[in-house]
Design a protein around this motif. Structure first.
Motif, mmCIF file in Angstrom:
data_model
loop_
_atom_site.group_PDB
_atom_site.id
_atom_site.type_symbol
_atom_site.label_atom_id
_atom_site.label_comp_id
_atom_site.label_asym_id
_atom_site.label_seq_id
_atom_site.Cartn_x
_atom_site.Cartn_y
_atom_site.Cartn_z
ATOM 1 N N LEU A 24 0.815 -1.213 0.000
ATOM 2 C CA LEU A 24 0.000 0.000 0.000
ATOM 3 C C LEU A 24 0.852 1.267 0.000
ATOM 4 O O LEU A 24 0.338 2.356 -0.237
ATOM 5 N N CYS A 28 1.498 3.506 9.018
ATOM 6 C CA CYS A 28 0.326 3.874 9.815
ATOM 7 C C CYS A 28 0.721 4.130 11.262
ATOM 8 O O CYS A 28 1.656 3.524 11.787
ATOM 9 N N ALA A 73 -6.008 -3.437 2.718
ATOM 10 C CA ALA A 73 -6.634 -2.137 2.466
ATOM 11 C C ALA A 73 -7.910 -1.975 3.282
ATOM 12 O O ALA A 73 -8.165 -0.910 3.858
ATOM 13 N N THR A 77 -6.977 0.995 6.118
ATOM 14 C CA THR A 77 -7.158 2.337 5.559
ATOM 15 C C THR A 77 -8.341 3.009 6.240
ATOM 16 O O THR A 77 -9.329 2.362 6.571
ATOM 17 N N GLY A 120 -8.416 8.423 -4.264
ATOM 18 C CA GLY A 120 -8.536 8.268 -2.818
ATOM 19 C C GLY A 120 -9.853 8.846 -2.348
ATOM 20 O O GLY A 120 -9.912 9.657 -1.424
ATOM 21 N N SER A 122 -12.439 7.538 -0.846
ATOM 22 C CA SER A 122 -13.070 6.978 0.342
ATOM 23 C C SER A 122 -14.478 6.472 0.002
ATOM 24 O O SER A 122 -14.656 5.758 -0.973
ATOM 25 N N ASP A 152 -10.559 4.280 -5.073
ATOM 26 C CA ASP A 152 -9.973 4.096 -3.747
ATOM 27 C C ASP A 152 -9.427 2.676 -3.687
ATOM 28 O O ASP A 152 -9.917 1.778 -4.386
ATOM 29 N N ASN A 154 -9.641 0.767 -1.109
ATOM 30 C CA ASN A 154 -10.500 -0.014 -0.229
ATOM 31 C C ASN A 154 -11.790 -0.396 -0.953
ATOM 32 O O ASN A 154 -12.653 0.451 -1.208
#
Length: 500
Positions: A24, A28, A73, A77, A120, A122, A152, A154
């Motif tokens: 990714l 984090c 992901a 995320t 991105g 979301s 995204d 995710n």
């Protein structure tokens, strides 16, 4: 509830971090790690594994790579967003950039379709917000059109975006009346985006650190605008550079990339012309010539112009005519932008007025809380601010004060959550950016911490006068700028020594 980090060995946590970096491109912080491990634990139970460790071994060692990336992901995320967040960026895009894009297309004999990518995205609130604002401009009546691609990494977020059904948390600031027509109320307090807006946005899963773009198949080639805010700041530097270079390849000559002020500091300036727009940083694709950016504070521009050029090589931020279009923006749009930014505060105020007839002064509340904290009365201070929760819950100051108290009490995770919530309400509120940045750095997450500090620094330099109130006291903006620059420069020198 038990700390999920305590259920996983240090070796396994290190493997997770390595996998996140490899697949990714992200690093984090502990808060995101904890949330991801909770999701991993639930997935392990649902899949019938005897322990999270056993499931993790399968995921990292035996699962097909595509499945591994998908799961990582979905676990690790974060998708915090809401409708009309950072609306000034979208208004600057609609009223400043798009007229120039259309003018350039006309001069070249090209079609009048503006191609936009929300990278991105979301759960979809951002691209739907943009579609609503563009519809308000009446594109079909004016002879132009637009298309929005939203991606995204995710897959769960993308599935929710396609459904286009949202609860109250996606409307943290109540909608102005003029935009309610774009939603249908459902049972259970949910709202669904109307079909005419849904069909304007095409959603798909895409990993920015992989090589699936630019490509006509994903709708990521020959684009006019790419919006990617609060995404690359969490990436490792080597991935960040690669992603921005790929974005450049996706854009037509003269196309625009919109980032946050903090993110633009990590971008190579060669091949870009750098400008500032309200709430964002603007990069325009140019030929491969280096440009030199000057301090934003040295630029003088009308407050009515959403685009402030700060490139030393170019004369104006946009082609001729943009500022006139911006200045002629309708009073309705100005009122709508102001209504969006203040709606949450007014909603809370009306509710309290109906109950008690008074509205607490946030400065007075802050003064009392700071005094109690100085005397070590932290629990009492928390009780005091919680008594005003109904009136102040839409104010970033409310969560900032709670975060400061939690930090003083050593409740770090709650402090981080409070600071993040303050930034959800106002992504460009300097005190919360500084508080979150310094706390993340204190935890050892220097990359994310420095990014928040850089964003605060960029915002401070746009208005390099006056005073900022922090929990520790009031600071003159020039002094605060100097302090942040000193912290960042000190770490830069330290990293240089380690590299030698």
């Amino acid at each position: 509830m038990n700390d999920p980090c305590g259920e996983i060995s240090r070796e396994s946590i290190s493997m997770i971090k390595e996998a996140l970096e490899r697949y990714l491109g992200i690093c984090c912080d502990r808060t995101v790690l904890r949330g991801g491990l909770r999701a991993l634990r639930k997935a392990a139970e649902k899949s019938g594994y005897s322990s999270p460790e056993e499931f993790l071994f399968w995921l990292l060692m035996e699962a097909p790579e595509k499945e591994r990336v998908r799961r990582l992901a979905e676990f690790f995320t974060v998708g915090e967003t809401y409708f009309f967040r950072g609306v000034r960026v979208f208004l600057a895009l609609r009223d400043g950039l798009i007229p120039d894009i259309l003018a350039r297309k006309r001069s070249l004999g090209l079609d009048q379709n503006v191609r936009i990518w929300s990278a991105g995205c979301s759960t979809g609130e951002e691209p739907y917000t943009l579609a609503i604002l563009l519809e308000e401009a009446g594109p079909r009546e004016s002879g132009w059109s637009y298309s929005i691609v939203a991606t995204d990494i995710n897959g769960g977020f993308i599935a929710r975006a396609k459904k286009a059904r949202y609860g109250q948390w996606s409307f943290r600031k109540p909608l102005p009346e003029k935009y309610k027509k774009y939603f249908t109320a459902l049972e259970g307090g949910e709202f669904e985006v109307i079909p005419d807006i849904k069909k304007r946005v095409s959603f798909s899963v895409l990993n920015l650190v992989e090589e699936g773009y630019p490509s006509p198949a994903t709708g990521t080639s020959r684009l006019d605008v790419i919006i990617c805010r609060n995404v690359i700041m969490y990436m490792l530097p080597e991935y960040r550079r690669k992603v921005v270079e790929r974005f450049r390849q996706c854009l037509v000559e003269g196309g625009f990339l919109i980032l946050t002020p903090a993110e633009v500091h990590s971008v190579e300036t060669e091949g870009w012309k750098y400008s500032v727009i309200p709430g964002g940083a603007l990069l325009q694709k140019t030929s491969r010539r280096p440009t030199t950016a000057v301090r934003a504070s040295s630029v003088s521009a009308s407050e009515k112009d959403p685009v402030i050029e700060i490139s030393a090589r170019s004369g104006t931020g946009l082609p001729r005519g943009s500022s006139q279009i911006l200045k002629q923006r309708s009073k309705d749009d100005d009122a709508a932008a102001a209504e969006i930014s203040k709606a949450g505060e007014l909603a809370g105020r009306r509710k309290v007025e109906s109950q008690s007839g008074t509205v607490p002064d946030i400065r007075e509340v802050a003064g009392k809380i700071q005094g109690m904290a100085n005397d070590g009365q932290y629990e009492e201070a928390l009780e005091l601010i919680d008594r005003h929760a109904e009136a102040l819950k839409f104010r970033p100051e409310f969560y900032y004060l709670k975060g400061a108290l939690f930090r003083e009490m050593g409740r770090t995770e709650e402090a981080l959550a409070s600071y993040r919530r303050a930034l959800y309400l106002d992504p460009h509120w300097v005190p919360a950016l500084i508080a979150l940045g310094t706390l993340l750095k204190a935890q050892g997450n220097r990359v994310a911490g420095n990014n928040f500090l850089r964003e605060a620094l960029a915002l401070l330099k746009q208005k390099p006068e006056g005073e900022i109130s922090l929990f520790d006291g009031n600071f003159d903006v020039p002094d605060l700028i100097g302090m942040i620059e000193a912290v960042l420069e000190s770490e830069k020198r330290e990293n240089g020594r380690k590299g030698n």
